[in-house]
Write a protein that holds these residues in place. Sequence first.
Motif, short mmCIF file in Angstrom:
data_model
loop_
_atom_site.label_atom_id
_atom_site.label_comp_id
_atom_site.label_asym_id
_atom_site.label_seq_id
_atom_site.Cartn_x
_atom_site.Cartn_y
_atom_site.Cartn_z
N MET A 408 4.50 -3.77 13.21
CA MET A 408 5.55 -3.11 13.97
C MET A 408 6.72 -2.69 13.06
O MET A 408 7.32 -1.63 13.25
N ARG A 409 7.04 -3.53 12.08
CA ARG A 409 8.11 -3.16 11.14
C ARG A 409 7.71 -1.93 10.33
O ARG A 409 8.55 -1.06 10.05
N ALA A 410 6.44 -1.86 9.96
CA ALA A 410 5.98 -0.69 9.20
C ALA A 410 6.10 0.58 10.04
O ALA A 410 6.54 1.63 9.55
N TRP A 411 5.76 0.50 11.33
CA TRP A 411 5.86 1.68 12.18
C TRP A 411 7.31 2.02 12.50
O TRP A 411 7.66 3.19 12.67
N ALA A 412 8.17 0.99 12.58
CA ALA A 412 9.60 1.28 12.76
C ALA A 412 10.14 2.03 11.55
O ALA A 412 10.96 2.95 11.68
N LEU A 413 9.67 1.66 10.35
CA LEU A 413 10.09 2.37 9.14
C LEU A 413 9.58 3.80 9.16
O LEU A 413 10.32 4.74 8.80
N ARG A 414 8.32 3.99 9.57
CA ARG A 414 7.79 5.35 9.66
C ARG A 414 8.62 6.19 10.64
O ARG A 414 8.91 7.36 10.38
N LEU A 415 8.96 5.59 11.77
CA LEU A 415 9.77 6.31 12.75
C LEU A 415 11.12 6.68 12.16
O LEU A 415 11.62 7.80 12.36
N GLY A 416 11.73 5.77 11.42
CA GLY A 416 13.01 6.08 10.78
C GLY A 416 12.89 7.19 9.77
O GLY A 416 13.75 8.07 9.68
N LEU A 417 11.78 7.21 9.00
CA LEU A 417 11.57 8.26 8.01
C LEU A 417 11.35 9.63 8.68
O LEU A 417 11.67 10.66 8.09
N ILE A 418 10.85 9.62 9.91
CA ILE A 418 10.60 10.88 10.62
C ILE A 418 11.88 11.46 11.22
O ILE A 418 12.14 12.66 11.11
N VAL A 419 12.69 10.61 11.84
CA VAL A 419 13.84 11.14 12.58
C VAL A 419 15.12 11.21 11.75
O VAL A 419 16.10 11.82 12.20
N HIS A 420 15.14 10.62 10.57
CA HIS A 420 16.40 10.61 9.83
C HIS A 420 16.81 11.99 9.30
O HIS A 420 18.01 12.27 9.24
N PRO A 421 15.89 12.92 8.92
CA PRO A 421 16.36 14.23 8.46
C PRO A 421 17.14 15.01 9.53
O PRO A 421 18.27 15.45 9.27
N SER A 469 9.11 -8.72 -10.23
CA SER A 469 8.58 -7.66 -11.08
C SER A 469 7.99 -6.59 -10.18
O SER A 469 7.87 -6.77 -8.97
N ARG A 470 7.58 -5.49 -10.79
CA ARG A 470 6.93 -4.44 -9.99
C ARG A 470 5.64 -4.93 -9.38
O ARG A 470 5.26 -4.52 -8.29
N ASP A 471 4.94 -5.81 -10.10
CA ASP A 471 3.68 -6.32 -9.57
C ASP A 471 3.87 -7.11 -8.29
O ASP A 471 2.93 -7.27 -7.51
N ALA A 472 5.08 -7.62 -8.09
CA ALA A 472 5.34 -8.38 -6.87
C ALA A 472 5.17 -7.51 -5.63
O ALA A 472 4.88 -8.02 -4.54
N PRO A 477 1.92 -9.94 0.28
CA PRO A 477 1.25 -9.30 1.42
C PRO A 477 2.20 -8.91 2.55
O PRO A 477 2.08 -7.83 3.13
N GLU A 478 3.14 -9.79 2.88
CA GLU A 478 4.03 -9.50 4.00
C GLU A 478 4.94 -8.32 3.71
O GLU A 478 5.14 -7.45 4.55
N HIS A 479 5.49 -8.28 2.50
CA HIS A 479 6.36 -7.16 2.12
C HIS A 479 5.57 -5.86 2.08
O HIS A 479 6.05 -4.81 2.53
N LEU A 480 4.36 -5.93 1.56
CA LEU A 480 3.53 -4.73 1.48
C LEU A 480 3.18 -4.20 2.87
O LEU A 480 3.24 -3.00 3.12
N THR A 662 -2.70 9.30 -1.29
CA THR A 662 -2.78 7.95 -1.82
C THR A 662 -3.28 7.00 -0.76
O THR A 662 -2.79 6.97 0.35
N PRO A 663 -4.25 6.19 -1.08
CA PRO A 663 -4.72 5.21 -0.10
C PRO A 663 -3.64 4.21 0.23
O PRO A 663 -2.79 3.89 -0.58
N HIS A 664 -3.73 3.68 1.41
CA HIS A 664 -2.77 2.67 1.87
C HIS A 664 -3.47 1.32 1.88
O HIS A 664 -4.50 1.15 2.52
N HIS A 665 -2.91 0.35 1.18
CA HIS A 665 -3.48 -0.98 1.14
C HIS A 665 -2.54 -1.92 1.88
O HIS A 665 -1.37 -2.01 1.56
N ASP A 666 -3.09 -2.64 2.81
CA ASP A 666 -2.26 -3.51 3.61
C ASP A 666 -2.32 -4.97 3.17
O ASP A 666 -1.68 -5.83 3.76
#
Length: 681
Positions: A408-421, A469-472, A477-480, A662-666
């Motif tokens: 749900m957090r991921a989709w909330a972010l997608r929604l924010g990326l869509i409506v913010h412009p 680090s970037r590898d983090a 998993p949760e952040h990704l 780019t593939p999406h890895h969850d």
Amino acid sequence: MLVRLVPLLTLLTVLPFSSAATDGALFTSSVTYCEPPETLLIQQFDVKYFSANQSIFFDISAASVQANVNVSANILVNVYGLTLLNVTIDLCDILAGALCPLPQYNFVGSQSISLPDSLGVTNRIPAIAFRIPDLEAYAQLTLLEVGTGDIKACVQATLSNGWSTRQAAVQWATGALALFALLAAAWQSTRPNAVVPYRLLDLLHFYQTIAATGLLSLNYPSLYRAFAINFAWALGLISSTNSRLQTSIDNMRALTGGDMANASSGSAVGFVDRRLSPWNAVNLELPASSFAQSLLADTSVGAARTNITFSRIALNGIQQLATTEGQVQTVTDDSSNVLQAGIPIYVNSIHIATANAFMTTFLISLIIVAIALAVAGLAYGALFAANRFGWGTEETRQRLKSSYPAHMRAWALRLGLIVHPPLTIFAFYQWSLKDSWLSVLLSVIAFLAIWLSVLYPVFLTLRLVRRESRDALEFNPEHLASHGPLYAQYRTPRYYFFLPLLIGVFIKAIVIAAGEGSGMAQVVVFLIVELAVVIAHIVLKPYNSRGGDVFSTYLAIVRLVCTGAMIAFVESVGVAAIPRVAIGAVITVIFSIAVLILAINVFLHSGITWLWRHRRSPSRQGSADESMLEKGDANPIDGTADDTSRYSATPSMLSRTIGASTPHHDTAASRRVSISSTTHH
């Protein structure tokens, strides 16, 4: 009789075109006074010319309200900035002086008049005049007092042939494509290597880009402005004539200090600044013409125009009628109702008042958020019911329950990326208007809320990289799962590629709102931003797959090329109307092809092709999928290449990845393949 001028005016309106046409029609699309009316008051003026039978139909309600006025009539027809007719006739010299002085009464009439073959109208109208979209032409009638030269009446009527690049079918088709991409993204967003969740963002952002190109202070050809309006819905600009939503916003503004004009229920074309398309007006002399006088004296036309019914009304009634709401408006260079280039023309063309732009986008965004919350609630209810009644396996229920918050957090972010412009653009614009204190307050709240929803995940991502680090980013998993829409489509060394894109949106929003009236500055800044994005794509190659780099770079180049071509729309450059229309048509084609390619890409990666192949041959398809998985070649869900294809793919494999995102890895485990492959390069 003054009413006899009507068929003559419409006849002279259609005469100047040269060539033959066998079908089609021309008609008035807007009527306005070009000077405050003193002698001639018009309540209605509709005219149509039909080429099939060379006839004119008109419907007029007008009045002459001054006594003892002798006038000459100047008739001007302008097509794409070219004055094809500009004649002046002394009305005292025609019709045996019946119009000298002008008769003082009201007349209401409608009539269909067949034009005689002797006038040769068919040979004077090119076929293209009936087919070119968004024709830029207008006719002007000016009554000048004999002796003094004072203007007693001036009426302008824009002409249309019914063809336009603005089509409801296009709006519905693009909306249906977005809905299809949304459903496919929802289906695939929890799966490894899913492409469509990113294509959904690409698609809607591209729609918004096209719509936003129509918001600059440029002299767009009508053809391109109409095309850009097809995508206005992607900015949350949804309205119609006599919309209840717009009425509610008007009432709210009126109660909270708003004093700007509301939108017109009719066409906004008549209110466009006369320097801009479709007017393309210039200062002109008023020469006389013996041709016009001989035409007016044509006996066959005179016979045709006598079959007109009219009625007389008391002058007090006429004057009262002319001042009621909905009558013909006066639009001059100095009047306050002139629509300037940019947002005012764009939003008023879809019956949204200039001061209503932000509130419309804001309310539409609230509706979208409400729908998203309802869907999230239904999903949670389904999970609760599954646990309550024991549906499915215990492992599946626990997995879905644990992944629900991050999903749900991921989709909330997608929604924010869509409506913010759109919210950013119109929030800045609302601040420049200073119209309604409540609108300004809501714009501040919306601006802070939407950017917080986007910038907080950005902050968490950057903080994670700084602390570890970037590898983090790959092994958390949760952040990704929660914030992957920001960076998961990029290679780990290029995880930050979302930053220049967000900065570009912010800069464009400021330029659109604060740069109103400075078209050249707006285009130059837009061009710099798009050029920087293209260079970043080419130099950084940020995507996990080569296909993702190719496709995203293509879209960036399309935006750059189309933005550069818009320099021709800057008023100070002075490009003539016809070349400007040609350039607008080219930009329209380029954008349309890009949308088509996006649609194909969305379809190919939606999983439908896999389902179709699976239904045709389940056993063969299953073995093929297993083989590809063993090689790391493709995702069985959507057929897209795995991350390793960027570095180890053969030419045949690369041919299958062209256009892939780019593939999406969850999960972190699914990302380790990408990490291991990048460490060798």
